[in-house]
Design a protein around this motif. Structure first.
Motif, PDB file in Angstrom:
ATOM      1  N   ILE A  84       0.827  -1.202   0.000  1.00  0.00           N
ATOM      2  CA  ILE A  84       0.000   0.000   0.000  1.00  0.00           C
ATOM      3  C   ILE A  84       0.865   1.257   0.000  1.00  0.00           C
ATOM      4  O   ILE A  84       0.547   2.257  -0.641  1.00  0.00           O
ATOM      5  CB  ILE A  84      -0.931   0.003   1.230  1.00  0.00           C
ATOM      6  N   ASN A  85       1.979   1.227   0.722  1.00  0.00           N
ATOM      7  CA  ASN A  85       2.878   2.380   0.798  1.00  0.00           C
ATOM      8  C   ASN A  85       4.266   2.004   0.275  1.00  0.00           C
ATOM      9  O   ASN A  85       5.216   1.860   1.047  1.00  0.00           O
ATOM     10  CB  ASN A  85       2.983   2.883   2.246  1.00  0.00           C
ATOM     11  N   PRO A  86       4.396   1.828  -1.026  1.00  0.00           N
ATOM     12  CA  PRO A  86       5.698   1.440  -1.573  1.00  0.00           C
ATOM     13  C   PRO A  86       6.712   2.567  -1.459  1.00  0.00           C
ATOM     14  O   PRO A  86       6.368   3.751  -1.485  1.00  0.00           O
ATOM     15  CB  PRO A  86       5.383   1.135  -3.044  1.00  0.00           C
ATOM     16  N   THR A  87       7.976   2.196  -1.303  1.00  0.00           N
ATOM     17  CA  THR A  87       9.037   3.198  -1.287  1.00  0.00           C
ATOM     18  C   THR A  87       9.320   3.632  -2.719  1.00  0.00           C
ATOM     19  O   THR A  87       8.981   2.945  -3.678  1.00  0.00           O
ATOM     20  CB  THR A  87      10.314   2.607  -0.684  1.00  0.00           C
ATOM     21  N   GLY A  88       9.925   4.808  -2.853  1.00  0.00           N
ATOM     22  CA  GLY A  88      10.321   5.255  -4.175  1.00  0.00           C
ATOM     23  C   GLY A  88      11.453   4.401  -4.703  1.00  0.00           C
ATOM     24  O   GLY A  88      12.210   3.806  -3.933  1.00  0.00           O
ATOM     25  N   PRO A  89      11.593   4.313  -6.008  1.00  0.00           N
ATOM     26  CA  PRO A  89      12.679   3.514  -6.571  1.00  0.00           C
ATOM     27  C   PRO A  89      14.024   4.111  -6.219  1.00  0.00           C
ATOM     28  O   PRO A  89      14.161   5.335  -6.072  1.00  0.00           O
ATOM     29  CB  PRO A  89      12.412   3.575  -8.082  1.00  0.00           C
ATOM     30  N   SER A  90      15.026   3.273  -6.053  1.00  0.00           N
ATOM     31  CA  SER A  90      16.381   3.720  -5.746  1.00  0.00           C
ATOM     32  C   SER A  90      17.356   3.065  -6.707  1.00  0.00           C
ATOM     33  O   SER A  90      17.071   2.018  -7.288  1.00  0.00           O
ATOM     34  CB  SER A  90      16.760   3.356  -4.302  1.00  0.00           C
ATOM     35  N   LEU A  91      18.495   3.693  -6.866  1.00  0.00           N
ATOM     36  CA  LEU A  91      19.566   3.108  -7.662  1.00  0.00           C
ATOM     37  C   LEU A  91      20.288   2.091  -6.798  1.00  0.00           C
ATOM     38  O   LEU A  91      20.802   2.430  -5.735  1.00  0.00           O
ATOM     39  CB  LEU A  91      20.527   4.198  -8.132  1.00  0.00           C
ATOM     40  N   SER A  92      20.314   0.853  -7.232  1.00  0.00           N
ATOM     41  CA  SER A  92      20.900  -0.225  -6.448  1.00  0.00           C
ATOM     42  C   SER A  92      22.087  -0.823  -7.193  1.00  0.00           C
ATOM     43  O   SER A  92      21.993  -1.130  -8.386  1.00  0.00           O
ATOM     44  CB  SER A  92      19.847  -1.310  -6.184  1.00  0.00           C
TER      45      SER A  92
END
Length: 239
Positions: free
Chosen positions: A147-155
């Motif tokens: 429901i509350n996904p985190t923003g995408p990050s560079l991994s």
């Protein structure tokens, strides 16, 4: 890097070493040597703090310890059984975070432009990984999709082929473009006032080498700082 290649092939859906677009990340001179931002920025190294700043580990440990003690007190008051194993595990976890706050190692993303090496911070007390940038693999990372996904990050994937570390922020393509641009030692330094005092020296180094062709492709133009330098690069290097 054999494990990575075996598991994912050449790219395996990971980001190509390509300057996709002009980075909005302009490294400002005022933020260099600020522990919240950049440790070192010049024509040889880009070192960025990649750890959590402040007392978040301390507060987390205190909150977990408080919850453990509250549980023990509550169960004792109502004369109900206490799961001592769970209590001590929870309390130990709280103490661990408090101790980690004082003993945590530096978490730094290190880009070694001239030697073509990248150092990726690791988890907790584990040693960071240093590898040739040409072997590094980057991807999108989303920690949860509920429901509350985190923003995408560079991994950036670790050499073990299984774990990874998120670096920089949530502008994945722009941040990766910045890294590729900086790590291409045959191109001029990327945008940012922190690089301005080093642009001439970097230009002279590349000129002495005959302006070799870029190491990695780009979808955008990466011109020199001045029109005169650009003309000289084209005359000597042909690009």
């Amino acid at each position: 890097m054999a494990k990575i290649k075996k598991r994912y092939g050449k790219w395996g859906g990971y980001l190509e070493k390509l300057i996709y677009e002009k980075p909005k990340r302009k490294v400002e001179k005022e933020k260099v040597n600020d522990p919240d931002y950049y440790v070192r920025v010049d024509n040889q190294f880009f070192i960025m703090n990649n750890g959590l700043i402040g007392n978040i580990y301390m507060y987390t440990g205190m909150w977990i310890s408080f919850c453990a003690l509250l549980y023990l007190f509550g169960r004792t008051v109502v004369s109900k059984g206490v799961n001592y194993l769970g209590f001590f595990l929870l309390l130990s976890l709280g103490f661990f975070f408090i101790v980690y706050h004082y003993t945590r190692p530096k978490k730094e993303l290190v880009l070694n432009r001239l030697e073509g090496l990248i150092t990726i911070p690791n988890t907790l007390y584990f040693k960071p990984y240093t590898m040739p940038f040409q072997d590094a693999l980057a991807a999108w990372s989303v920690k949860n999709s509920g429901i509350n996904p985190t923003g995408p990050s560079l991994s950036l994937l670790h050499p073990n082929g299984f774990t990874s570390t998120d670096v920089m922020g949530h502008e994945v393509i722009e941040d990766w473009s910045f890294i590729v641009w900086y790590m291409d030692k045959n191109r001029p330094l990327p945008p940012g006032s922190a690089f301005d005092e080093y642009r001439q020296a970097d230009f002279e180094r590349r000129k002495a080498e005959g302006f070799p062709k870029p190491l990695y492709p780009s979808k955008i133009s990466t011109p020199e700082a001045t029109k005169e330098q650009q003309a000289e690069r084209k005359r000597i290097g042909g690009w």
